[in-house]
Each structure stands twice: as structure tokens, then as C-alpha cells.
Design a protein around this motif. Structure first.
Motif, PDB file in Angstrom:
ATOM      1  N   TRP A   1      38.762  45.223  23.984  1.00  0.00           N
ATOM      2  CA  TRP A   1      37.926  44.877  25.130  1.00  0.00           C
ATOM      3  C   TRP A   1      38.785  44.370  26.291  1.00  0.00           C
ATOM      4  CZ3 TRP A   1      33.507  46.284  26.796  1.00  0.00           C
ATOM      5  CH2 TRP A   1      32.879  45.583  27.817  1.00  0.00           C
ATOM      6  N   THR A   2      39.787  43.556  26.000  1.00  0.00           N
ATOM      7  CA  THR A   2      40.673  43.041  27.041  1.00  0.00           C
ATOM      8  C   THR A   2      41.438  44.177  27.703  1.00  0.00           C
ATOM      9  OG1 THR A   2      40.886  40.951  25.848  1.00  0.00           O
ATOM     10  CG2 THR A   2      42.549  41.414  27.520  1.00  0.00           C
ATOM     11  N   LEU A   3      41.978  45.098  26.906  1.00  0.00           N
ATOM     12  CA  LEU A   3      42.678  46.256  27.455  1.00  0.00           C
ATOM     13  C   LEU A   3      41.744  47.081  28.339  1.00  0.00           C
ATOM     14  CD1 LEU A   3      45.096  48.284  27.566  1.00  0.00           C
ATOM     15  CD2 LEU A   3      44.044  49.383  25.582  1.00  0.00           C
ATOM     16  N   PHE A   4      40.540  47.302  27.851  1.00  0.00           N
ATOM     17  CA  PHE A   4      39.558  48.104  28.563  1.00  0.00           C
ATOM     18  C   PHE A   4      39.222  47.467  29.914  1.00  0.00           C
ATOM     19  CE2 PHE A   4      35.323  50.237  28.751  1.00  0.00           C
ATOM     20  CZ  PHE A   4      35.787  51.527  28.586  1.00  0.00           C
ATOM     21  N   MET A   5      38.998  46.157  29.925  1.00  0.00           N
ATOM     22  CA  MET A   5      38.672  45.464  31.171  1.00  0.00           C
ATOM     23  C   MET A   5      39.886  45.424  32.103  1.00  0.00           C
ATOM     24  SD  MET A   5      35.552  45.151  30.875  1.00  0.00           S
ATOM     25  CE  MET A   5      35.352  44.523  32.511  1.00  0.00           C
ATOM     26  N   PHE A   6      41.089  45.242  31.550  1.00  0.00           N
ATOM     27  CA  PHE A   6      42.298  45.258  32.361  1.00  0.00           C
ATOM     28  C   PHE A   6      42.425  46.592  33.095  1.00  0.00           C
ATOM     29  CE2 PHE A   6      46.766  46.591  32.658  1.00  0.00           C
ATOM     30  CZ  PHE A   6      47.221  45.653  33.572  1.00  0.00           C
ATOM     31  N   LEU A   7      42.185  47.693  32.393  1.00  0.00           N
ATOM     32  CA  LEU A   7      42.266  49.012  33.024  1.00  0.00           C
ATOM     33  C   LEU A   7      41.235  49.157  34.134  1.00  0.00           C
ATOM     34  CD1 LEU A   7      42.909  51.269  29.894  1.00  0.00           C
ATOM     35  CD2 LEU A   7      44.550  50.627  31.683  1.00  0.00           C
ATOM     36  N   HIS A   8      40.012  48.652  33.901  1.00  0.00           N
ATOM     37  CA  HIS A   8      38.976  48.698  34.941  1.00  0.00           C
ATOM     38  C   HIS A   8      39.407  47.918  36.179  1.00  0.00           C
ATOM     39  CE1 HIS A   8      35.366  50.776  33.488  1.00  0.00           C
ATOM     40  NE2 HIS A   8      35.744  50.408  32.275  1.00  0.00           N
ATOM     41  N   PHE A   9      39.931  46.709  35.987  1.00  0.00           N
ATOM     42  CA  PHE A   9      40.348  45.897  37.129  1.00  0.00           C
ATOM     43  C   PHE A   9      41.563  46.509  37.836  1.00  0.00           C
ATOM     44  CE2 PHE A   9      37.992  42.410  34.941  1.00  0.00           C
ATOM     45  CZ  PHE A   9      37.057  42.219  35.951  1.00  0.00           C
ATOM     46  N   MET A  10      42.462  47.112  37.076  1.00  0.00           N
ATOM     47  CA  MET A  10      43.617  47.755  37.674  1.00  0.00           C
ATOM     48  C   MET A  10      43.178  48.933  38.547  1.00  0.00           C
ATOM     49  SD  MET A  10      47.101  49.141  35.877  1.00  0.00           S
ATOM     50  CE  MET A  10      46.410  50.679  35.281  1.00  0.00           C
ATOM     51  N   VAL A  11      42.252  49.733  38.055  1.00  0.00           N
ATOM     52  CA  VAL A  11      41.743  50.865  38.828  1.00  0.00           C
ATOM     53  C   VAL A  11      41.031  50.361  40.088  1.00  0.00           C
ATOM     54  CG1 VAL A  11      40.024  52.729  38.799  1.00  0.00           C
ATOM     55  CG2 VAL A  11      41.619  52.488  36.909  1.00  0.00           C
ATOM     56  N   ALA A  12      40.233  49.301  39.958  1.00  0.00           N
ATOM     57  CA  ALA A  12      39.544  48.741  41.131  1.00  0.00           C
ATOM     58  C   ALA A  12      40.552  48.196  42.142  1.00  0.00           C
ATOM     59  CB  ALA A  12      38.583  47.646  40.697  1.00  0.00           C
ATOM     60  N   GLY A  13      41.578  47.496  41.665  1.00  0.00           N
ATOM     61  CA  GLY A  13      42.597  46.962  42.569  1.00  0.00           C
ATOM     62  C   GLY A  13      43.351  48.061  43.288  1.00  0.00           C
ATOM     63  N   LEU A  14      43.704  49.124  42.567  1.00  0.00           N
ATOM     64  CA  LEU A  14      44.399  50.253  43.195  1.00  0.00           C
ATOM     65  C   LEU A  14      43.499  50.958  44.206  1.00  0.00           C
ATOM     66  CD1 LEU A  14      46.361  51.745  40.170  1.00  0.00           C
ATOM     67  CD2 LEU A  14      47.323  50.613  42.191  1.00  0.00           C
ATOM     68  N   PHE A  15      42.214  51.061  43.889  1.00  0.00           N
ATOM     69  CA  PHE A  15      41.264  51.669  44.830  1.00  0.00           C
ATOM     70  C   PHE A  15      41.244  50.883  46.138  1.00  0.00           C
ATOM     71  CE2 PHE A  15      37.072  52.004  46.757  1.00  0.00           C
ATOM     72  CZ  PHE A  15      36.905  53.378  46.834  1.00  0.00           C
ATOM     73  N   ILE A  16      41.175  49.562  46.028  1.00  0.00           N
ATOM     74  CA  ILE A  16      41.162  48.709  47.229  1.00  0.00           C
ATOM     75  C   ILE A  16      42.488  48.840  47.987  1.00  0.00           C
ATOM     76  CG2 ILE A  16      41.116  46.299  48.014  1.00  0.00           C
ATOM     77  CD1 ILE A  16      39.076  45.816  45.699  1.00  0.00           C
ATOM     78  N   ALA A  17      43.604  48.823  47.264  1.00  0.00           N
ATOM     79  CA  ALA A  17      44.920  48.945  47.911  1.00  0.00           C
ATOM     80  C   ALA A  17      45.047  50.280  48.640  1.00  0.00           C
ATOM     81  CB  ALA A  17      46.027  48.796  46.874  1.00  0.00           C
ATOM     82  N   PHE A  18      44.621  51.366  47.997  1.00  0.00           N
ATOM     83  CA  PHE A  18      44.688  52.671  48.652  1.00  0.00           C
ATOM     84  C   PHE A  18      43.737  52.729  49.853  1.00  0.00           C
ATOM     85  CE2 PHE A  18      46.042  54.446  44.320  1.00  0.00           C
ATOM     86  CZ  PHE A  18      47.382  54.316  44.634  1.00  0.00           C
ATOM     87  N   GLY A  19      42.600  52.039  49.745  1.00  0.00           N
ATOM     88  CA  GLY A  19      41.670  51.974  50.875  1.00  0.00           C
ATOM     89  C   GLY A  19      42.277  51.240  52.063  1.00  0.00           C
ATOM     90  N   ILE A  20      42.961  50.149  51.796  1.00  0.00           N
ATOM     91  CA  ILE A  20      43.638  49.406  52.875  1.00  0.00           C
ATOM     92  C   ILE A  20      44.733  50.275  53.496  1.00  0.00           C
ATOM     93  CG2 ILE A  20      45.141  47.422  53.347  1.00  0.00           C
ATOM     94  CD1 ILE A  20      43.497  45.909  51.177  1.00  0.00           C
ATOM     95  N   TRP A  21      45.486  50.951  52.656  1.00  0.00           N
ATOM     96  CA  TRP A  21      46.558  51.831  53.131  1.00  0.00           C
ATOM     97  C   TRP A  21      45.970  52.970  53.982  1.00  0.00           C
ATOM     98  CZ3 TRP A  21      49.986  55.092  49.316  1.00  0.00           C
ATOM     99  CH2 TRP A  21      51.103  55.595  50.001  1.00  0.00           C
ATOM    100  N   ALA A  22      44.858  53.543  53.520  1.00  0.00           N
ATOM    101  CA  ALA A  22      44.213  54.620  54.283  1.00  0.00           C
ATOM    102  C   ALA A  22      43.699  54.094  55.617  1.00  0.00           C
ATOM    103  CB  ALA A  22      43.062  55.220  53.468  1.00  0.00           C
TER     104      ALA A  22
END
Length: 168
Positions: free
Chosen positions: A88-109
Motif C-alpha cells: 500500500w505504501t509503495l502504491f501510494m508513493f507511486l500515485h504521489f510521484m505521478v501527481a508531483g511530476l504532473f504538477i512539475a511538468f505543468g509548471i514547466w509547460a
């Protein structure tokens, strides 16, 4: 109570029992050392029921019960089905990592858009993050579906322990 929670990945339930919480905890405690198909761990008001290592796979569920005293003769049992805490921790970590990268790419865009520069790579990466998020979500749903039989086994074991105690 049937386990029909289709929306969430970790189904929950609540039962009101006409027994003292100490009595219910002792009935689970008595199953700890018995030769059983399950490993039962009792810590304070919490009971964890899981499969032995040789029967576990990546998505093997466990049942977490919290048994709270309402009064001298009644207790409230809160149950939660879910994968092992590590999964569950791994699964949630992956979700938060994907969300963080989405936000970072959005800021970059947005930065590239403001600078009137090309931003197709960043938008493509944002789209990739959305696809990965959907893949994680549906992977979790598939894992839950593949564990439904085991969830019923855990649920049946819990009810056998509770009914055995209530029939005494």
C-alpha cells in the motif's frame, strides 16, 4: 454484511457486537497460536488477520479490525481490507510521484508558454502522467479483483471466530 464496495480500493465495514470488546479480543487472541490458515496478531484494540507467507502473493489482502468498547456489553468492530502495508505504501508513493511530476511538468509547460517557447514536450509528459495514473488505478482494481476470494476467506474466518464466541 456482504463485501460489495466497488468504488474504493480498500473496502471498509462496521459491525456492532453484543459482546464486551475484551471478550472479542480474547477470542481472536485464542486463534493466535492455533494451527490455522491465517496469522492473527492482536495489539491493544487492533487485530490483524493475514495469510501465511507461503500463501501470499503481491496483492494478498489482510484484514485489520479495530474493536472499540461502546459500553460493558457492546463493542463496535471497524474492519478494513487492504494489501500489506508495504504494498500500500509503495502504491501510494507511486500515485504521489505521478501527481508531483504532473504538477512539475505543468509548471514547466506554463513557463515555456509564458516565454513563448515550445511546450509540446511538457504537455506530452503531462499526458503520459495521466496515462500512468490510470494504469496505476486500474492495476489496483485488478489486484483487488484478483484478491476477492481471499477477502471472502478472511471475512469468513472473522465471522467464524465471532460466531463461535457468541454461541458460547
Amino acid at each position: 454484511m456482504p463485501i460489495t464496495n466497488d468504488i474504493v480500493l480498500r473496502p471498509r465495514f462496521k459491525l456492532e457486537l453484543s459482546q464486551n470488546n475484551e471478550t472479542v479480543l480474547k477470542s481472536f487472541e485464542s486463534k493466535k497460536n492455533k494451527q490455522s490458515d491465517f496469522i492473527v496478531t492482536v495489539i491493544d484494540d487492533h487485530v490483524f488477520i493475514k495469510f501465511p507467507k507461503h500463501k501470499q502473493h503481491f496483492w494478498s489482502p489482510q484484514l485489520h479490525l479495530e474493536i472499540n468498547e461502546v459500553n460493558k456489553n457492546t463493542c463496535l468492530l471497524h474492519g478494513l481490507f487492504g494489501p500489506s502495508p508495504t504494498v500500500w505504501t509503495l502504491f501510494m508513493f507511486l500515485h504521489f510521484m505521478v501527481a508531483g511530476l504532473f504538477i512539475a511538468f505543468g509548471i514547466w509547460a506554463y513557463t515555456n508558454l509564458s516565454l513563448k517557447s515550445n511546450y509540446t514536450i511538457q504537455v506530452s509528459l503531462m499526458l503520459l502522467m495521466v496515462i500512468i495514473w490510470f494504469a496505476l488505478y486500474f492495476g489496483g482494481r485488478i489486484g483487488k479483483a484478483s484478491s476477492k476470494t481471499e477477502m471472502h476467506e478472511l471475512n469468513d474466518f472473522m465471522h467464524r471466530v465471532l460466531n463461535k464466541k457468541s454461541s458460547n
